[in-house]
Design a protein around this motif. Structure first.
Motif, PDB file in Angstrom:
ATOM      1  N   ALA A 146      13.026 -17.435  10.061  1.00  0.00           N
ATOM      2  CA  ALA A 146      11.813 -17.385   9.228  1.00  0.00           C
ATOM      3  C   ALA A 146      10.733 -16.535   9.886  1.00  0.00           C
ATOM      4  O   ALA A 146      10.039 -15.758   9.219  1.00  0.00           O
ATOM      5  N   ALA A 147      10.586 -16.651  11.213  1.00  0.00           N
ATOM      6  CA  ALA A 147       9.565 -15.884  11.937  1.00  0.00           C
ATOM      7  C   ALA A 147       9.873 -14.397  11.903  1.00  0.00           C
ATOM      8  O   ALA A 147       8.963 -13.560  11.795  1.00  0.00           O
ATOM      9  N   SER A 148      11.154 -14.046  11.969  1.00  0.00           N
ATOM     10  CA  SER A 148      11.504 -12.616  11.936  1.00  0.00           C
ATOM     11  C   SER A 148      11.243 -12.034  10.549  1.00  0.00           C
ATOM     12  O   SER A 148      10.843 -10.878  10.418  1.00  0.00           O
ATOM     13  N   GLU A 149      11.449 -12.835   9.497  1.00  0.00           N
ATOM     14  CA  GLU A 149      11.115 -12.384   8.137  1.00  0.00           C
ATOM     15  C   GLU A 149       9.611 -12.135   8.013  1.00  0.00           C
ATOM     16  O   GLU A 149       9.170 -11.128   7.460  1.00  0.00           O
ATOM     17  N   ILE A 150       8.839 -13.068   8.551  1.00  0.00           N
ATOM     18  CA  ILE A 150       7.381 -12.943   8.467  1.00  0.00           C
ATOM     19  C   ILE A 150       6.895 -11.759   9.310  1.00  0.00           C
ATOM     20  O   ILE A 150       5.908 -11.104   8.965  1.00  0.00           O
ATOM     21  N   GLU A 151       7.605 -11.443  10.383  1.00  0.00           N
ATOM     22  CA  GLU A 151       7.256 -10.277  11.199  1.00  0.00           C
ATOM     23  C   GLU A 151       7.379  -8.993  10.372  1.00  0.00           C
ATOM     24  O   GLU A 151       6.560  -8.077  10.498  1.00  0.00           O
ATOM     25  N   VAL A 152       8.379  -8.943   9.499  1.00  0.00           N
ATOM     26  CA  VAL A 152       8.545  -7.787   8.599  1.00  0.00           C
ATOM     27  C   VAL A 152       7.366  -7.714   7.623  1.00  0.00           C
ATOM     28  O   VAL A 152       6.806  -6.645   7.391  1.00  0.00           O
ATOM     29  N   TYR A 153       6.984  -8.878   7.063  1.00  0.00           N
ATOM     30  CA  TYR A 153       5.835  -8.899   6.149  1.00  0.00           C
ATOM     31  C   TYR A 153       4.578  -8.413   6.868  1.00  0.00           C
ATOM     32  O   TYR A 153       3.759  -7.680   6.301  1.00  0.00           O
ATOM     33  N   ASN A 154       4.436  -8.808   8.123  1.00  0.00           N
ATOM     34  CA  ASN A 154       3.243  -8.426   8.888  1.00  0.00           C
ATOM     35  C   ASN A 154       3.224  -6.919   9.153  1.00  0.00           C
ATOM     36  O   ASN A 154       2.169  -6.280   9.093  1.00  0.00           O
ATOM     37  N   SER A 155       4.389  -6.350   9.412  1.00  0.00           N
ATOM     38  CA  SER A 155       4.489  -4.899   9.610  1.00  0.00           C
ATOM     39  C   SER A 155       4.136  -4.161   8.320  1.00  0.00           C
ATOM     40  O   SER A 155       3.395  -3.174   8.333  1.00  0.00           O
ATOM     41  N   ASP A 156       4.643  -4.669   7.194  1.00  0.00           N
ATOM     42  CA  ASP A 156       4.307  -4.076   5.889  1.00  0.00           C
ATOM     43  C   ASP A 156       2.809  -4.182   5.619  1.00  0.00           C
ATOM     44  O   ASP A 156       2.193  -3.258   5.088  1.00  0.00           O
ATOM     45  N   ARG A 157       2.246  -5.332   5.974  1.00  0.00           N
ATOM     46  CA  ARG A 157       0.805  -5.556   5.780  1.00  0.00           C
ATOM     47  C   ARG A 157      -0.007  -4.546   6.575  1.00  0.00           C
ATOM     48  O   ARG A 157      -0.980  -3.971   6.076  1.00  0.00           O
ATOM     49  N   ARG A 158       0.403  -4.273   7.809  1.00  0.00           N
ATOM     50  CA  ARG A 158      -0.313  -3.305   8.659  1.00  0.00           C
ATOM     51  C   ARG A 158      -0.289  -1.914   8.042  1.00  0.00           C
ATOM     52  O   ARG A 158      -1.288  -1.193   8.037  1.00  0.00           O
ATOM     53  N   ASP A 159       0.886  -1.516   7.527  1.00  0.00           N
ATOM     54  CA  ASP A 159       1.015  -0.188   6.906  1.00  0.00           C
ATOM     55  C   ASP A 159       0.119  -0.069   5.680  1.00  0.00           C
ATOM     56  O   ASP A 159      -0.578   0.944   5.499  1.00  0.00           O
ATOM     57  N   ALA A 160       0.121  -1.105   4.836  1.00  0.00           N
ATOM     58  CA  ALA A 160      -0.705  -1.087   3.626  1.00  0.00           C
ATOM     59  C   ALA A 160      -2.188  -1.065   3.978  1.00  0.00           C
ATOM     60  O   ALA A 160      -2.984  -0.332   3.376  1.00  0.00           O
ATOM     61  N   ASP A 161      -2.544  -1.848   4.960  1.00  0.00           N
ATOM     62  CA  ASP A 161      -3.934  -1.938   5.430  1.00  0.00           C
ATOM     63  C   ASP A 161      -4.447  -0.559   5.880  1.00  0.00           C
ATOM     64  O   ASP A 161      -5.514  -0.106   5.459  1.00  0.00           O
ATOM     65  N   LYS A 162      -3.656   0.136   6.702  1.00  0.00           N
ATOM     66  CA  LYS A 162      -4.060   1.466   7.190  1.00  0.00           C
ATOM     67  C   LYS A 162      -4.224   2.463   6.049  1.00  0.00           C
ATOM     68  O   LYS A 162      -5.208   3.204   5.969  1.00  0.00           O
ATOM     69  N   ALA A 163      -3.248   2.480   5.145  1.00  0.00           N
ATOM     70  CA  ALA A 163      -3.264   3.459   4.048  1.00  0.00           C
ATOM     71  C   ALA A 163      -4.452   3.224   3.118  1.00  0.00           C
ATOM     72  O   ALA A 163      -5.168   4.161   2.739  1.00  0.00           O
ATOM     73  N   ILE A 164      -4.697   1.969   2.756  1.00  0.00           N
ATOM     74  CA  ILE A 164      -5.776   1.658   1.810  1.00  0.00           C
ATOM     75  C   ILE A 164      -7.143   1.886   2.455  1.00  0.00           C
ATOM     76  O   ILE A 164      -8.067   2.389   1.805  1.00  0.00           O
ATOM     77  N   THR A 165      -7.273   1.546   3.737  1.00  0.00           N
ATOM     78  CA  THR A 165      -8.547   1.786   4.436  1.00  0.00           C
ATOM     79  C   THR A 165      -8.890   3.271   4.412  1.00  0.00           C
ATOM     80  O   THR A 165     -10.036   3.657   4.151  1.00  0.00           O
ATOM     81  N   LEU A 166      -7.897   4.119   4.662  1.00  0.00           N
ATOM     82  CA  LEU A 166      -8.115   5.569   4.639  1.00  0.00           C
ATOM     83  C   LEU A 166      -8.543   6.036   3.243  1.00  0.00           C
ATOM     84  O   LEU A 166      -9.493   6.814   3.101  1.00  0.00           O
ATOM     85  N   GLU A 167      -7.867   5.534   2.209  1.00  0.00           N
ATOM     86  CA  GLU A 167      -8.228   5.899   0.840  1.00  0.00           C
ATOM     87  C   GLU A 167      -9.651   5.442   0.503  1.00  0.00           C
ATOM     88  O   GLU A 167     -10.409   6.166  -0.150  1.00  0.00           O
ATOM     89  N   ALA A 168     -10.021   4.231   0.953  1.00  0.00           N
ATOM     90  CA  ALA A 168     -11.356   3.692   0.668  1.00  0.00           C
ATOM     91  C   ALA A 168     -12.432   4.517   1.370  1.00  0.00           C
ATOM     92  O   ALA A 168     -13.478   4.832   0.776  1.00  0.00           O
ATOM     93  N   LEU A 169     -12.195   4.889   2.618  1.00  0.00           N
ATOM     94  CA  LEU A 169     -13.161   5.719   3.354  1.00  0.00           C
ATOM     95  C   LEU A 169     -13.333   7.077   2.668  1.00  0.00           C
ATOM     96  O   LEU A 169     -14.459   7.589   2.553  1.00  0.00           O
ATOM     97  N   ASN A 170     -12.228   7.655   2.189  1.00  0.00           N
ATOM     98  CA  ASN A 170     -12.309   8.931   1.471  1.00  0.00           C
ATOM     99  C   ASN A 170     -13.100   8.786   0.178  1.00  0.00           C
ATOM    100  O   ASN A 170     -13.884   9.663  -0.186  1.00  0.00           O
ATOM    101  N   GLN A 171     -12.900   7.647  -0.505  1.00  0.00           N
ATOM    102  CA  GLN A 171     -13.615   7.410  -1.760  1.00  0.00           C
ATOM    103  C   GLN A 171     -15.123   7.340  -1.525  1.00  0.00           C
ATOM    104  O   GLN A 171     -15.908   7.913  -2.292  1.00  0.00           O
ATOM    105  N   ILE A 172     -15.524   6.669  -0.443  1.00  0.00           N
ATOM    106  CA  ILE A 172     -16.955   6.548  -0.120  1.00  0.00           C
ATOM    107  C   ILE A 172     -17.549   7.937   0.127  1.00  0.00           C
ATOM    108  O   ILE A 172     -18.643   8.261  -0.341  1.00  0.00           O
ATOM    109  N   GLU A 173     -16.809   8.785   0.859  1.00  0.00           N
ATOM    110  CA  GLU A 173     -17.301  10.142   1.149  1.00  0.00           C
ATOM    111  C   GLU A 173     -17.335  11.010  -0.112  1.00  0.00           C
ATOM    112  O   GLU A 173     -18.296  11.742  -0.349  1.00  0.00           O
ATOM    113  N   GLU A 174     -16.294  10.909  -0.942  1.00  0.00           N
ATOM    114  CA  GLU A 174     -16.242  11.710  -2.169  1.00  0.00           C
ATOM    115  C   GLU A 174     -17.381  11.353  -3.125  1.00  0.00           C
ATOM    116  O   GLU A 174     -17.953  12.215  -3.793  1.00  0.00           O
TER     117      GLU A 174
END
Length: 565
Positions: A310-338
């Motif tokens: 179960a912990a290894s499954e959740i580790e995958v979810y956490n890795s996916d969460r990190r990737d989504a977090d980085k991508a969306i933060t970058l898009e949001a920062l670009n939106q503020i500048e635009e």
């Protein structure tokens, strides 16, 4: 950065504490700053005792809650333990479900789907209960505003016991019992419990009614400590006692789920900071990326092999969460500048495809960047959903209340909240939120603050001083890790930028004429390197930590900021 030096405590109080405790004056002053003035108070601070927990029956409706729970168990009713999908909610469900399940078979757990049902008590959850002959729902970390839903459940023959810690609205739900220390008519002495803390008080009351020894509840304190850390409630009073003993449980006898997480990250001794940055994100990741029940299953699993899976499954979810977090933060920062919105006093951004599970994290990231009250919106079915985050000293919940004409539903705390609204109201809300914040916020709150406990000389930083400081833990709101200031510091010629992108500062400080020197690390302070290169004196704000290098352990300064004198 805005440096704020806390007021010096009463010198007589500090002198008295230094004498009766046999500690140095700086330690005594730190204790006095925390409202400690006697030997007895210091003893309770350094050795938090479970005997100092309040009587759970002081909480309004607790007797009604226990009466209803006893009736359900004696008559063989089916009970559903219902909680939100974040750390506080999932630990609460794991806590109450596993305790009841240890002696009563007719218990089910339920976590709403973040995307299908949204936050809090849902009609779908109530229908599930009704369809499965469940007659009592214990709602944890939610329910205080579920007026219509509790009425709907009653029509279907389903009773509610609500255990919440969020601020109530004008009306209290007509549940069998509503446990919430923030109720205006609740005289419970400690108001800052998290949802899991309120759930624990329910179990404490039940155990007392059954004349069970308190020790039977000790193994569950690891869940309470995790919720306290993750929900960023004050670590004072009862929360401090529960967090202190919960951490001891995590370190001495961790449940299978925690053990599996800690083995994955190869961590042994756990502090409250480790709970915040290692355990909590992984528990949260299940509800963000998949479903909160995965977290409950991990936390209630007793078999170590199954817990590892179960912990290894959740580790995958956490890795996916990190990737989504980085991508969306970058898009949001670009939106503020635009949109050229850097000069606003608030940040409000929206993109319909952003992952609903990470918008809270993105809101925190944007707050770190622009340091102003922030909302991140995404589409959720027919409506827009947002996570709100605030800056220190500003109540974002109150600000949202000022925009309620455009909001469908909202709830939360001073510094973090959630809401939904119709898409047609988005621009109106965005305009109104900026107006409300602009008219109510003190502008100095928009500059990040470093709150400094005391000014000290480097010679006062000794191994004994650090050992005693460590006993101030667990740290958190209301009892933050001490931050110090020292003046007249010069780099000894070691200053350099470090890290993959050279954004961090590493140096070694001496003070005035002393030959004593301390290594220092400043994350994100690489741009300050030039200020040290010509040997000019600076003042520094810092915490103290241990640094291990090549098997040698030494004390180093963890820099918050430096300024040329």
């Amino acid at each position: 950065m805005r440096w704020t030096l806390k007021p010096k405590p009463n010198p007589e109080t500090a002198s008295h504490l230094a004498e009766v405790l046999g500690v140095e004056k700086p330690i005594a002053s730190l204790l006095a700053q925390r409202g400690i003035s006697t030997f007895e108070e210091a003893k309770k601070f350094f050795r938090p005792s479970l005997k100092d927990l309040h009587d759970p029956f002081l909480m309004k409706d607790m007797d009604l809650a226990i009466d209803r729970l006893e009736k359900a168990i004696s008559e063989g009713e089916n009970i559903m333990v219902y909680g939100d999908y974040d750390v506080d909610g999932t630990t609460s469900v794991a806590l109450v479900y596993s305790y009841l399940k240890s002696f009563y078979p007719n218990v089910a757990s339920y976590i709403p789907d973040r995307y299908d049902e949204g936050y809090g008590v849902s009609y779908k959850g109530i229908d599930f209960a009704s369809d499965n002959d469940i007659t009592l729902i214990i709602a944890l970390d939610c329910g205080i505003k579920a007026i219509e839903k509790v009425d709907y459940a009653k029509e279907k023959g389903v009773d509610f016991i609500i255990c919440d810690h969020h601020r109530p609205g004008a009306e209290i739900p007509k549940a069998v019992a509503v446990l919430d220390p923030k109720r205006e008519d609740c005289g419970y002495p400690y108001k800052e419990l998290c949802g899991c803390g309120v759930g624990f008080k329910l179990l404490q009351a039940y155990a007392e009614r059954k004349q069970e020894k308190f020790e039977t509840l000790l193994p569950y304190l690891d869940l309470v400590a995790t919720a306290i850390a993750a929900d960023i409630v004050p670590i004072t009073g009862e929360n401090r006692i529960l967090a202190y003993h919960g951490l001891r449980v995590i370190n001495a006898a961790p449940r299978a789920g925690f053990k599996a997480i800690l083995e994955q990250v190869k961590k042994q001794t756990i502090t409250i900071t480790d709970v915040v940055f290692i355990i909590a994100p992984r528990i949260n990741a299940a509800g963000r990326m998949k479903h909160g029940l995965h977290a409950v299953n991990l936390l209630t699993e007793e078999n170590e092999e199954r817990a590892k899976i179960a912990a290894s499954e959740i580790e995958v979810y956490n890795s996916d969460r990190r990737d989504a977090d980085k991508a969306i933060t970058l898009e949001a920062l670009n939106q503020i500048e635009e949109l050229n919105e850097q000069e606003r006093l608030t940040t409000v951004v929206y993109q319909e495809n952003w992952h609903k599970g990470v918008i809270g994290i993105v809101a925190s990231r944007l707050t770190e960047t622009y340091y102003r009250p922030t909302l991140v919106f995404t589409r959720s079915g027919e409506k827009l959903a947002a996570s709100a985050r605030s800056v220190k000293g500003f109540d974002v919940y109150d600000a949202l209340e000022g925009c309620s004409e455009y909001i469908e539903q909202f709830g939360g705390h001073k510094y973090a909240a959630g809401l939904t609204l119709l898409e047609v109201q988005y621009e109106n809300f965005k305009r109104k939120f900026e107006e409300v914040v602009a008219s109510t916020i003190d502008k100095h709150l928009l500059t990040p603050e470093i709150s400094i406990d005391a000014e000290i000389d480097l010679k006062e930083i000794t191994p004994k001083f650090y050992r005693i400081l460590q006993q101030f833990a667990p740290f958190g709101p209301g009892n933050m890790s001490p931050v110090f200031m020292a003046k007249g510091l010069r780099d000894t010629g070691y200053a350099k930028c470090v890290g993959a992108d050279q954004t961090h500062l590493k140096c070694r400080f001496q003070q005035k004429n002393s030959k004593l020197s301390f290594g220092a690390i400043g994350f994100g302070l690489g741009e300050k390197c030039d200020q040290l290169s010509n040997g000019q004196p600076v003042r520094a704000a810092f915490a103290i930590e241990e640094n291990e290098f090549n098997g040698n352990i030494s004390l180093q300064l963890k820099l918050k900021d430096i300024e040329v004198e």
